[in-house]
Design an enzyme around this catalytic site. Structure first.
Site, PDB file in Angstrom:
ATOM      1  N   LYS A 112       0.837  -1.203   0.000  1.00 20.28           N
ATOM      2  CA  LYS A 112       0.000   0.000   0.000  1.00 20.28           C
ATOM      3  C   LYS A 112       0.874   1.257   0.000  1.00 20.28           C
ATOM      4  O   LYS A 112       0.598   2.221  -0.722  1.00 20.28           O
ATOM      5  CB  LYS A 112      -0.931  -0.014   1.226  1.00 20.28           C
ATOM      6  CG  LYS A 112      -2.023  -1.071   1.111  1.00 20.28           C
ATOM      7  CD  LYS A 112      -2.758  -1.355   2.422  1.00 20.28           C
ATOM      8  CE  LYS A 112      -3.704  -2.541   2.247  1.00 20.28           C
ATOM      9  NZ  LYS A 112      -4.385  -2.964   3.496  1.00 20.28           N
TER      10      LYS A 112
ATOM     11  N   GLN B  74      -4.257  -1.317   9.626  1.00 26.14           N
ATOM     12  CA  GLN B  74      -4.258  -2.682   9.102  1.00 26.14           C
ATOM     13  C   GLN B  74      -4.854  -3.658  10.126  1.00 26.14           C
ATOM     14  O   GLN B  74      -4.514  -3.635  11.306  1.00 26.14           O
ATOM     15  CB  GLN B  74      -2.819  -3.092   8.739  1.00 26.14           C
ATOM     16  CG  GLN B  74      -2.702  -4.427   8.029  1.00 26.14           C
ATOM     17  CD  GLN B  74      -3.348  -4.458   6.642  1.00 26.14           C
ATOM     18  OE1 GLN B  74      -3.437  -3.447   5.957  1.00 26.14           O
ATOM     19  NE2 GLN B  74      -3.801  -5.625   6.234  1.00 26.14           N
TER      20      GLN B  74
ATOM     21  N   ASP C 285     -10.953   2.770   4.095  1.00 22.24           N
ATOM     22  CA  ASP C 285     -11.255   1.333   4.106  1.00 22.24           C
ATOM     23  C   ASP C 285     -12.765   1.095   4.006  1.00 22.24           C
ATOM     24  O   ASP C 285     -13.204  -0.006   3.680  1.00 22.24           O
ATOM     25  CB  ASP C 285     -10.781   0.707   5.421  1.00 22.24           C
ATOM     26  CG  ASP C 285      -9.541  -0.142   5.250  1.00 22.24           C
ATOM     27  OD1 ASP C 285      -9.358  -0.699   4.162  1.00 22.24           O
ATOM     28  OD2 ASP C 285      -8.768  -0.242   6.224  1.00 22.24           O
TER      29      ASP C 285
HETATM   30  N1  GUN Z   1      -6.859  -6.834   6.544  1.00 23.26           N
HETATM   31  C1  GUN Z   1      -7.274  -7.633   5.521  1.00 23.26           C
HETATM   32  N2  GUN Z   1      -7.868  -6.900   4.567  1.00 23.26           N
HETATM   33  C2  GUN Z   1      -7.846  -5.624   4.996  1.00 23.26           C
HETATM   34  C3  GUN Z   1      -8.311  -4.400   4.436  1.00 23.26           C
HETATM   35  O1  GUN Z   1      -8.901  -4.335   3.348  1.00 23.26           O
HETATM   36  N3  GUN Z   1      -8.070  -3.304   5.172  1.00 23.26           N
HETATM   37  C4  GUN Z   1      -7.441  -3.343   6.366  1.00 23.26           C
HETATM   38  N4  GUN Z   1      -7.278  -2.201   7.022  1.00 23.26           N
HETATM   39  N5  GUN Z   1      -6.999  -4.439   6.924  1.00 23.26           N
HETATM   40  C5  GUN Z   1      -7.201  -5.576   6.227  1.00 23.26           C
END
Ligand code: GUN
Length: 290
Positions: free
Chosen positions: A54, A98, A121
């Site tokens: 990311k 995350q 998100d």
């Molecule tokens: N963990 C697994 N998928 C995601 C996601 O799309 N966003 C976040 N913040 N954590 C995750």
């Protein structure tokens, strides 16, 4: 007939080029640079990979990028205090914490603390609710990527029988919700299967579009699908033999009209949609309507 392989990697690249152009325009015309912050608590190796991707992608697109890697011992108060600061920071338009978080931190409290306007998100209850009533600001990234793949691969969604396997808050529930909306790229008839579904095969066999986010390697086998189905495999299973999806790809591709591979399917799309949301956040927070 072997299936068309839907390359998420190629579609993601296409969308990233579109985003890059918009970022340049935003900088020139409004002097605004989209800013994304990632917050990682602990040392989960998969999460480290995701956060790294990311960060790298946001830099490549010309975003302002900030990364906070906190020790696993970080308290909930410390994390909430950091989020409070990021909510107020004008350089930051998108905040990504995350998941999963260490067990001693209440995930709900953390997701509630993020300013919904910076919730790229799409996990804050305000954004979940807005999605539910068909007025979303930020679509959750993996479901948004799935919908975009369906649209850009020319799949007929309107009126289709869509079957979703898995009911997580991150994938199953939101994608089901999105595809049943009365809107372009949606208008489907949606069934959601889960661990307590009596006869999963009965449902998957009927699917025109099958979306699998079960969290179990090769959970969907060739005998469970009909000829001509479009299959979206959301699974990411790390096996000794390498990465593998939730669908038995080799066998199912012989029956499907189209199918996404793992890796190179949904994964690159998730990250790209996060960038799209961050761009949108930069516009929303600066009152830019284009
Ligand atoms: N963990 C697994 N998928 C995601 C996601 O799309 N966003 C976040 N913040 N954590 C995750």
């Amino acid at each position: 007939m072997a299936a068309k392989i839907i390359s998420g990697k190629a579609v993601a690249q296409e969308i990233r080029e579109e985003i890059k152009k918009e970022v340049e325009k935003l900088k020139e015309k409004y002097n605004v640079t989209p800013g994304l912050v990632t917050v990682l608590v602990g040392e989960d190796p998969a999460s480290q990979v995701y956060v790294g991707q990311k960060e790298k992608t946001s830099k490549n697109l010309g975003f302002y990028s900030e990364r906070h890697d906190l020790p696993a011992t970080t308290s909930e108060e410390e994390l909430l205090s950091l989020i409070g600061k990021l909510n107020k920071d004008p350089k930051i338009h998108g905040i990504l914490v995350q998941l999963p978080l260490p067990k001693h931190i209440n995930e709900t409290n953390v997701l509630y603390a993020i300013d919904p306007k910076k919730d790229v998100d799409g996990f804050h209850p305000v954004n979940v609710g807005k999605l539910m009533i068909g007025e979303p600001d930020y679509l959750p990234c993996t479901p948004a990527g799935i919908q975009e793949l369906l649209i850009r691969s020319g799949t007929q969604i309107e009126g289709a029988e869509v079957v979703v396997v898995g009911r997580s808050n991150i994938v199953g529930k939101p994608i089901a919700n999105m595809l049943l909306q009365k809107a372009p790229g949606a208008n489907a008839t949606v069934t959601v299967c889960h661990t307590r579904t009596r006869d999963i095969k009965f449902h998957t066999k009927r699917a025109d579009i099958l979306i699998v986010a079960a969290g179990r390697p090769k959970a969907v086998t060739a005998d469970m699908v009909k000829e001509g189905v479009v299959v979206i495999d959301v699974g990411v299973n790390r096996l000794e033999t390498g990465l593998c999806g939730d669908v038995d790809f080799e066998a199912v591709k012989e029956k499907a009209a189209a199918i996404t591979p793992v890796p190179g399917g949904v994964g690159p799309m998730t990250i790209t949609m996060l960038m799209k949301n961050t761009l949108k956040a930069a516009k929303l927070l600066n009152g830019i309507r284009e």
